[in-house]
Design an enzyme around this catalytic site. Structure first.
Site, mmCIF file in Angstrom:
data_model
loop_
_atom_site.group_PDB
_atom_site.id
_atom_site.type_symbol
_atom_site.label_atom_id
_atom_site.label_comp_id
_atom_site.label_asym_id
_atom_site.label_seq_id
_atom_site.Cartn_x
_atom_site.Cartn_y
_atom_site.Cartn_z
ATOM 1 N N HIS A 50 30.564 -25.774 9.000
ATOM 2 C CA HIS A 50 30.867 -27.178 8.680
ATOM 3 C C HIS A 50 32.359 -27.385 8.402
ATOM 4 O O HIS A 50 32.727 -28.167 7.520
ATOM 5 C CB HIS A 50 30.041 -27.662 7.478
ATOM 6 C CG HIS A 50 28.598 -27.876 7.820
ATOM 7 N ND1 HIS A 50 28.132 -29.021 8.415
ATOM 8 C CD2 HIS A 50 27.518 -27.071 7.670
ATOM 9 C CE1 HIS A 50 26.824 -28.927 8.597
ATOM 10 N NE2 HIS A 50 26.418 -27.743 8.171
ATOM 11 N N GLY A 143 20.085 -23.899 14.827
ATOM 12 C CA GLY A 143 21.450 -23.498 14.496
ATOM 13 C C GLY A 143 22.107 -22.580 15.506
ATOM 14 O O GLY A 143 23.171 -22.026 15.244
ATOM 15 N N ASP A 190 30.778 -25.511 19.160
ATOM 16 C CA ASP A 190 29.695 -25.028 20.027
ATOM 17 C C ASP A 190 30.076 -25.105 21.503
ATOM 18 O O ASP A 190 29.849 -24.173 22.272
ATOM 19 C CB ASP A 190 28.428 -25.866 19.793
ATOM 20 C CG ASP A 190 28.078 -25.963 18.320
ATOM 21 O OD1 ASP A 190 28.603 -25.161 17.546
ATOM 22 O OD2 ASP A 190 27.283 -26.845 17.959
ATOM 23 N N ASN A 233 16.403 -31.096 13.505
ATOM 24 C CA ASN A 233 17.135 -31.759 14.593
ATOM 25 C C ASN A 233 18.232 -32.647 13.998
ATOM 26 O O ASN A 233 17.952 -33.593 13.278
ATOM 27 C CB ASN A 233 16.178 -32.581 15.460
ATOM 28 C CG ASN A 233 16.903 -33.237 16.626
ATOM 29 O OD1 ASN A 233 17.683 -34.159 16.433
ATOM 30 N ND2 ASN A 233 16.683 -32.737 17.819
HETATM 31 P P1 ADP Z 1 20.582 -27.009 17.926
HETATM 32 O O1 ADP Z 1 20.984 -26.550 16.570
HETATM 33 O O2 ADP Z 1 19.744 -25.997 18.632
HETATM 34 O O3 ADP Z 1 21.716 -27.493 18.753
HETATM 35 P P2 ADP Z 1 19.643 -29.784 17.807
HETATM 36 O O4 ADP Z 1 18.567 -30.277 16.922
HETATM 37 O O5 ADP Z 1 20.994 -30.348 17.664
HETATM 38 O O6 ADP Z 1 19.607 -28.226 17.668
HETATM 39 O O7 ADP Z 1 19.189 -30.029 19.331
HETATM 40 C C1 ADP Z 1 17.927 -29.625 19.791
HETATM 41 C C2 ADP Z 1 17.532 -30.516 20.955
HETATM 42 O O8 ADP Z 1 18.160 -30.052 22.168
HETATM 43 C C3 ADP Z 1 16.036 -30.444 21.274
HETATM 44 O O9 ADP Z 1 15.290 -31.331 20.457
HETATM 45 C C4 ADP Z 1 16.017 -30.880 22.731
HETATM 46 O O10 ADP Z 1 16.111 -32.268 22.848
HETATM 47 C C5 ADP Z 1 17.310 -30.253 23.272
HETATM 48 N N1 ADP Z 1 16.980 -28.936 23.864
HETATM 49 C C6 ADP Z 1 17.116 -27.714 23.339
HETATM 50 N N2 ADP Z 1 16.649 -26.738 24.176
HETATM 51 C C7 ADP Z 1 16.207 -27.391 25.267
HETATM 52 C C8 ADP Z 1 15.599 -26.985 26.501
HETATM 53 N N3 ADP Z 1 15.328 -25.712 26.776
HETATM 54 N N4 ADP Z 1 15.283 -27.935 27.392
HETATM 55 C C9 ADP Z 1 15.529 -29.232 27.124
HETATM 56 N N5 ADP Z 1 16.091 -29.677 26.003
HETATM 57 C C10 ADP Z 1 16.418 -28.787 25.079
HETATM 58 P P1 NG1 Z 2 24.509 -26.712 15.364
HETATM 59 O O1 NG1 Z 2 24.207 -25.485 14.643
HETATM 60 O O2 NG1 Z 2 24.503 -26.525 16.853
HETATM 61 O O3 NG1 Z 2 23.669 -27.853 14.915
HETATM 62 C C1 NG1 Z 2 26.566 -28.128 14.254
HETATM 63 C C2 NG1 Z 2 27.752 -28.793 14.964
HETATM 64 C C3 NG1 Z 2 28.987 -27.876 14.938
HETATM 65 C C4 NG1 Z 2 29.305 -27.407 13.535
HETATM 66 C C5 NG1 Z 2 28.031 -26.793 12.910
HETATM 67 C C6 NG1 Z 2 28.216 -26.400 11.469
HETATM 68 C C7 NG1 Z 2 27.253 -30.250 16.859
HETATM 69 C C8 NG1 Z 2 26.998 -30.325 18.308
HETATM 70 N N1 NG1 Z 2 27.415 -29.029 16.356
HETATM 71 O O4 NG1 Z 2 26.079 -27.052 15.013
HETATM 72 O O5 NG1 Z 2 30.098 -28.578 15.488
HETATM 73 O O6 NG1 Z 2 29.817 -28.433 12.742
HETATM 74 O O7 NG1 Z 2 26.931 -27.703 12.952
HETATM 75 O O8 NG1 Z 2 29.211 -25.445 11.332
HETATM 76 O O9 NG1 Z 2 27.303 -31.269 16.191
#
Ligand code: ADP
Ligand code: NG1
Length: 458
Positions: A50, A143, A190, A233
């Site tokens: 963060h 994450g 990321d 999410n």
């Molecule tokens: P993360 O920390 O993994 O980035 P987020 O909650 O920000 O988690 O995002 C997860 C979202 O990304 C899922 O709810 C879905 O909409 C999308 N996603 C992740 N993996 C897939 C996949 N294999 N196919 C399609 N969408 C995906």
């Molecule tokens: P994840 O773990 O992918 O939800 C998020 C933010 C990063 C960073 C981390 C905390 C997005 C796409 N990603 O990552 O930029 O702030 O939390 O270190 O918003």
């Protein structure tokens, strides 16, 4: 290296079961052969949580798990998306009219974020029609950046489909900006590691300008990811954006107190840069200027001399307008101390002292405590899993990624790996049927993987 475009690799599909399988699914769906494949990896952040959106350097590495897409072009300027997981429904829309609904983070919106970012960059008069099947292996909302890997993969697909070129850095910057169309105000870690990663090395990612420096991890220990099996999410909740906003307000209050121009967009990192002082000095400034009690909207408005309407329109985001209490002292303390830990982690890796593994482990432990107590982005299950990992022989363990669920990363001496894995299985996964069913994909050793690329069939 970073100014190069992502590599295009010739590959024999017969040597790769996953690509072969994806090709078959693509053919059964679209009745033609894919023209190319694109791949973008997820990541594990070793330290620096963060703080990317505050302008500070972070230290992630790409993981093996990824988003893979098989692609072909159509002449009807249509975007047709399918997924190998039935959970993610088919989508069809026009390449010339991309709509992303922030109120509902459906999977195809993440794809459209990457697509829109590239389209806006080139503004093609006839954007390519794309047929695509997506296959992902990154546990979602845990994450490990499944969302950004999907955005980056879509960005790369769109670039290739429109026959354009960009460097990895340009792609990372565009995808970091365009993922914000989904509503979360992430910092860019990321997308940067997804494009800039190189096999065998973690990276220090710095911003403004974006750059990545190799960090050689010490021999003698491995990193183990463990999922606490709680999903979070980011786009469907406001936890993440509330933290972004708290940091933004803290930056303004600190700036104003120190006589800086505070009304423009400001990050906590900008305040340090403008004052020209050390992170330690910033921690003292936080003690001096901010109080640990929560701030109400009224107090913030009074401190800044603005109206609640101005607060709502210039500082808060859409999904944080309802928030009435803000913790500024704790968030700023976390950010400045975590930024210092990242630099210490990198220094220890560079200098490789005799006790490097113990020292790195200590920094990881401190990072988790700060995320838990000051940033409040942990949860009971993550805390329990971190404790289990430490009791099982890890020298350091912490939540990784946004938190409030998802994964931990632990540093485990090589000679303790087997007993560590067995002990975490027995203590955290086996006693709970749901966790036990998820154990195989939830507990694994990880090594620094390579960044995004295009595959062409040889
Ligand atoms: P993360 O920390 O993994 O980035 P987020 O909650 O920000 O988690 O995002 C997860 C979202 O990304 C899922 O709810 C879905 O909409 C999308 N996603 C992740 N993996 C897939 C996949 N294999 N196919 C399609 N969408 C995906
Ligand atoms: P994840 O773990 O992918 O939800 C998020 C933010 C990063 C960073 C981390 C905390 C997005 C796409 N990603 O990552 O930029 O702030 O939390 O270190 O918003």
């Amino acid at each position: 290296m970073a100014s190069n475009p992502p590599p295009k690799l010739q590959i024999h599909l017969s040597e790769n079961d996953r690509l072969q399988n994806l090709k078959e699914i693509f053919i059964s769906k679209f009745e033609e052969t894919p023209m190319f494949y694109a791949r973008a990896p997820g990541r594990v952040n070793l330290i620096g949580e963060h703080i990317d959106y505050c302008g500070y350097a972070v230290l992630p590495m790409a993981i093996e798990q990824d988003i893979l897409a098989a692609v072909s072009l159509n002449k009807t300027q249509t975007i047709q998306l399918a997924n190998t997981k039935p959970l993610y429904k088919d989508f069809t829309g026009s390449a010339g009219d991309i709509q992303i609904d922030k109120s509902k983070p459906l999977w195809h919106y993440y794809f459209l974020c990457g697509l829109k970012g590239i389209q806006e960059h080139f503004n093609p008069s006839t954007p390519a029609g794309i047929d695509c099947v997506v296959d992902g292996t990154i546990p979602a909302s845990s994450g490990l950046s499944s969302s950004s890997a999907l955005v980056c993969c879509a960005g790369l697909v769109t670039l290739e489909a429109n026959k354009k070129n960009l460097s990895k850095v340009e792609l990372a910057e565009i995808c970091a900006r365009s993922e914000r169309y989904i509503g979360t105000e992430g910092g860019g870690m990321d997308q940067s590691i997804s494009f800039l990663a190189e096999q065998g090395t973690a990276k220090l990612i710095e911003f403004s300008p974006l750059r990545a420096t190799d960090v050689k991890l010490p021999d003698g220990a491995v990193f183990v990811i463990a999922n606490c099996c709680v999903e979070m999410n980011k786009a469907a909740t406001s936890h993440f954006n509330i933290r972004v906003v708290e940091c933004r307000i803290a930056a303004k209050l600190l700036s104003k107190a120190k006589g800086l121009e505070w009304s423009r967009p400001l990050k906590l990192g900008d305040v340090q840069t403008e004052l020209g002082v050390s992170l330690e000095e910033m921690l003292r400034t936080v003690d001096e200027v901010l109080h640990p009690e929560t701030y109400s909207k009224e107090e913030i408005c009074q401190c800044l001399g603005i109206t609640p309407e101005q607060l709502g329109s210039t500082i808060l985001s859409e999904n944080t307008k309802h928030v009435t209490q803000f913790k500024l002292y704790q968030r700023a303390k976390h950010v400045y101390s975590e930024a210092a830990r990242v630099l210490q982690f990198k220094d220890i890796c560079d200098q490789a002292p005799a006790r490097a593994i113990q020292q790195l482990g200590e920094l990881m432990k401190q990072s988790h405590v700060s995320c838990r107590d000051l940033y409040e982005c942990s949860c009971l299950e993550l805390d329990q899993l971190v404790a289990t990992c430490l009791e099982s022989g890890a020298v350091g363990s912490r939540l990784t990624g946004a938190g409030w669920g998802g994964c931990t990363v632990s540093m485990v001496p090589n000679d303790k790996l087997d007993s560590f894995l067995q002990s975490v299985r027995d203590s955290y996964y086996k006693p709970d049927a749901r966790r036990a069913a998820m154990e195989k994909q939830s507990l694994f050793v990880t090594k620094p993987g390579r960044g995004a690329c295009i595959f062409l069939e040889a």
